[in-house]
Write an enzyme that holds these catalytic residues in place. Structure first.
Site, PDB file in Angstrom:
ATOM      1  N   GLU A 119      26.700 -12.397  15.573  1.00  0.00           N
ATOM      2  CA  GLU A 119      25.984 -12.706  14.321  1.00  0.00           C
ATOM      3  C   GLU A 119      26.717 -13.804  13.541  1.00  0.00           C
ATOM      4  OE1 GLU A 119      25.809  -8.519  12.931  1.00  0.00           O
ATOM      5  OE2 GLU A 119      23.638  -8.727  13.084  1.00  0.00           O
ATOM      6  N   GLU A 139      25.374  -2.770  19.763  1.00  0.00           N
ATOM      7  CA  GLU A 139      24.849  -1.887  18.714  1.00  0.00           C
ATOM      8  C   GLU A 139      23.988  -0.789  19.317  1.00  0.00           C
ATOM      9  OE1 GLU A 139      25.114  -5.140  18.493  1.00  0.00           O
ATOM     10  OE2 GLU A 139      25.558  -5.778  16.446  1.00  0.00           O
TER      11      GLU A 139
HETATM   12  C1  1HE Z   1      38.194  -2.387  17.312  1.00  0.00           C
HETATM   13  C2  1HE Z   1      36.989  -3.055  17.597  1.00  0.00           C
HETATM   14  C3  1HE Z   1      35.913  -2.839  16.697  1.00  0.00           C
HETATM   15  C4  1HE Z   1      38.398  -3.567  19.128  1.00  0.00           C
HETATM   16  N1  1HE Z   1      36.109  -2.028  15.649  1.00  0.00           N
HETATM   17  N2  1HE Z   1      38.325  -1.594  16.246  1.00  0.00           N
HETATM   18  N3  1HE Z   1      31.708  -3.918  18.472  1.00  0.00           N
HETATM   19  C5  1HE Z   1      31.856  -3.328  19.652  1.00  0.00           C
HETATM   20  O1  1HE Z   1      31.254  -2.343  19.990  1.00  0.00           O
HETATM   21  C6  1HE Z   1      32.951  -3.928  20.528  1.00  0.00           C
HETATM   22  C7  1HE Z   1      34.094  -2.948  20.637  1.00  0.00           C
HETATM   23  N4  1HE Z   1      35.272  -3.571  21.269  1.00  0.00           N
HETATM   24  C8  1HE Z   1      35.351  -3.766  22.617  1.00  0.00           C
HETATM   25  O2  1HE Z   1      34.446  -3.547  23.377  1.00  0.00           O
HETATM   26  C9  1HE Z   1      36.675  -4.274  23.105  1.00  0.00           C
HETATM   27  O3  1HE Z   1      37.672  -3.981  22.120  1.00  0.00           O
HETATM   28  C10 1HE Z   1      36.700  -5.801  23.375  1.00  0.00           C
HETATM   29  C11 1HE Z   1      35.851  -6.124  24.604  1.00  0.00           C
HETATM   30  C12 1HE Z   1      36.208  -6.602  22.183  1.00  0.00           C
HETATM   31  C13 1HE Z   1      38.168  -6.270  23.625  1.00  0.00           C
HETATM   32  O4  1HE Z   1      38.751  -5.456  24.648  1.00  0.00           O
HETATM   33  P1  1HE Z   1      40.339  -5.425  24.806  1.00  0.00           P
HETATM   34  O5  1HE Z   1      40.643  -4.606  26.014  1.00  0.00           O
HETATM   35  O6  1HE Z   1      40.884  -6.810  24.728  1.00  0.00           O
HETATM   36  O7  1HE Z   1      40.902  -4.693  23.464  1.00  0.00           O
HETATM   37  P2  1HE Z   1      40.914  -3.125  23.106  1.00  0.00           P
HETATM   38  O8  1HE Z   1      42.108  -2.474  23.738  1.00  0.00           O
HETATM   39  O9  1HE Z   1      39.588  -2.497  23.381  1.00  0.00           O
HETATM   40  O10 1HE Z   1      41.087  -3.171  21.530  1.00  0.00           O
HETATM   41  C14 1HE Z   1      42.315  -3.491  20.897  1.00  0.00           C
HETATM   42  C15 1HE Z   1      42.322  -2.791  19.563  1.00  0.00           C
HETATM   43  O11 1HE Z   1      41.266  -3.303  18.758  1.00  0.00           O
HETATM   44  C16 1HE Z   1      42.048  -1.297  19.690  1.00  0.00           C
HETATM   45  O12 1HE Z   1      42.738  -0.668  18.625  1.00  0.00           O
HETATM   46  P3  1HE Z   1      44.165   0.084  18.857  1.00  0.00           P
HETATM   47  O13 1HE Z   1      44.508   0.644  17.510  1.00  0.00           O
HETATM   48  O14 1HE Z   1      43.910   1.117  19.918  1.00  0.00           O
HETATM   49  O15 1HE Z   1      45.107  -1.000  19.328  1.00  0.00           O
HETATM   50  C17 1HE Z   1      40.569  -1.186  19.436  1.00  0.00           C
HETATM   51  O16 1HE Z   1      40.183   0.070  18.958  1.00  0.00           O
HETATM   52  C18 1HE Z   1      40.404  -2.241  18.355  1.00  0.00           C
HETATM   53  N5  1HE Z   1      39.039  -2.739  18.278  1.00  0.00           N
HETATM   54  N6  1HE Z   1      37.138  -3.770  18.732  1.00  0.00           N
HETATM   55  C19 1HE Z   1      37.280  -1.431  15.440  1.00  0.00           C
HETATM   56  N7  1HE Z   1      34.745  -3.448  16.872  1.00  0.00           N
HETATM   57  C20 1HE Z   1      27.022  -5.849  10.514  1.00  0.00           C
HETATM   58  S1  1HE Z   1      26.513  -4.933  11.792  1.00  0.00           S
HETATM   59  C21 1HE Z   1      27.357  -5.434  13.194  1.00  0.00           C
HETATM   60  C22 1HE Z   1      27.307  -4.329  14.174  1.00  0.00           C
HETATM   61  C23 1HE Z   1      28.331  -4.518  15.272  1.00  0.00           C
HETATM   62  O17 1HE Z   1      29.089  -5.462  15.310  1.00  0.00           O
HETATM   63  S2  1HE Z   1      28.356  -3.277  16.458  1.00  0.00           S
HETATM   64  C24 1HE Z   1      29.425  -3.865  17.680  1.00  0.00           C
HETATM   65  C25 1HE Z   1      30.840  -3.431  17.425  1.00  0.00           C
END
Ligand code: 1HE
Length: 265
Positions: A119, A139
């Site tokens: 977005e 989402e």
């Molecule tokens: C997060 C987020 C997040 C990572 N919110 N904490 N977005 C998603 O559903 C995407 C979710 N994220 C992923 O699928 C993956 O993290 C990635 C593909 C982006 C990257 O993977 P990777 O292996 O490089 O990183 P990771 O180990 O998954 O994440 C590293 C840290 O970032 C980890 O936290 P930690 O405390 O365990 O180190 C994750 O939890 C954190 N992290 N992404 C919170 N999104 C206005 S409406 C919009 C609606 C949306 O955007 S919905 C889609 C949300």
């Protein structure tokens, strides 16, 4: 590189710098994959509204291995319905400010460009992608809906059918697919995105300000109007741009053979 205002230099999750006519905004929350929490969306909004006066174009990129993981999901569980609407409207305000910014904005995409990250990317005026970029709208899988303007901006680039597929099935598009469907304007080599974006930003910054203004302010609005209203607004916008001194000087420069011709490369 010149100094930015105290307001911009105190931002914590967005680093702002300016080099000549190009401002650079960097999402700077790499440990959370640049996931956008309330603080970061507010900082993006603040930076866009307060770009350095000398900026004629801006580049937005993400630090670390991903452009942006979208909404910070850790904040979702906290919100009730009413708070959810206010939150979505906060994103709309920030990304509308970006789309209808004073200057054109170029996004550099690498790694995850997902959910709210897509977005954000689609609010920019141009997108340069590296081969590591991948696009998704998780989402659907998270039990939520787009809330940062995705339902308005993404279909205008790739169509409702492709967005429906991405949301219902969790389909992930790779960088080549993203380029083929129009999510990116340029696909460059790995690590080359910033340089390409700056090259483009300098070109854009050299246009007459009123031309850039009409492209970013009038074009998307005309696309939303009826044919008749669009043509009428176009006639107004084109005569305003033509009447500007910068336009007169540029046209004169061409006629006097002082300006570059259009060429293939
Ligand atoms: C997060 C987020 C997040 C990572 N919110 N904490 N977005 C998603 O559903 C995407 C979710 N994220 C992923 O699928 C993956 O993290 C990635 C593909 C982006 C990257 O993977 P990777 O292996 O490089 O990183 P990771 O180990 O998954 O994440 C590293 C840290 O970032 C980890 O936290 P930690 O405390 O365990 O180190 C994750 O939890 C954190 N992290 N992404 C919170 N999104 C206005 S409406 C919009 C609606 C949306 O955007 S919905 C889609 C949300």
């Amino acid at each position: 590189m010149s100094a930015v205002s105290p307001l911009l230099s105190q931002l914590e999750l967005l680093r702002v710098s300016v080099d000549g006519p190009v401002a650079h905004l960097r999402l700077s929350r790499p440990t959370k994959r640049n996931a956008i929490n309330d603080q970061l969306i507010t900082e993006i909004h603040t930076a866009i509204l307060n770009l350095p006066g000398e900026a004629r174009a801006a580049v937005i990129s993400g630090e670390g291995e991903h452009f942006c993981a979208g909404l910070d999901l850790s904040e979702v569980a906290e919100r009730n319905v009413a708070e959810g609407i206010v939150h979505s409207r906060m994103w709309h305000a920030a990304f509308d400010a970006l789309q209808f910014c004073r200057v054109p904005v170029i996004a550099v995409l690498h790694g995850a460009v997902v959910g709210g990250g897509l977005e954000l990317a689609t609010s920019a005026h141009l997108r340069v992608a590296e081969p590591s970029a991948f696009y998704a709208l998780p989402e659907g899988q998270r039990g939520i809906f787009v809330g940062g303007g995705g339902s308005v901006r993404v279909p205008r680039l790739i169509g409702v059918a492709r967005m429906t597929d991405m949301m219902l099935t969790g389909r992930v598009l790779n960088a080549e697919e993203g380029q083929a469907v129009g999510l990116s304007n340029y696909l460059v080599g790995e690590g080359e995105g910033l340089a390409k974006a700056f090259e483009l930003a300098h070109k854009v910054a050299s246009n007459a300000p009123l031309s850039n203004f009409s492209v970013i302010q009038a074009l998307p609005r005309i696309a939303d109007l009826s044919r008749d209203d669009g043509l009428f607004l176009e006639s107004l916008m084109s005569s305003i741009a033509q009447g500007d001194d910068a336009a007169k000087e540029r046209v004169r420069a061409f006629l006097e053979k002082r300006a570059a011709k259009v060429s293939k490369s």
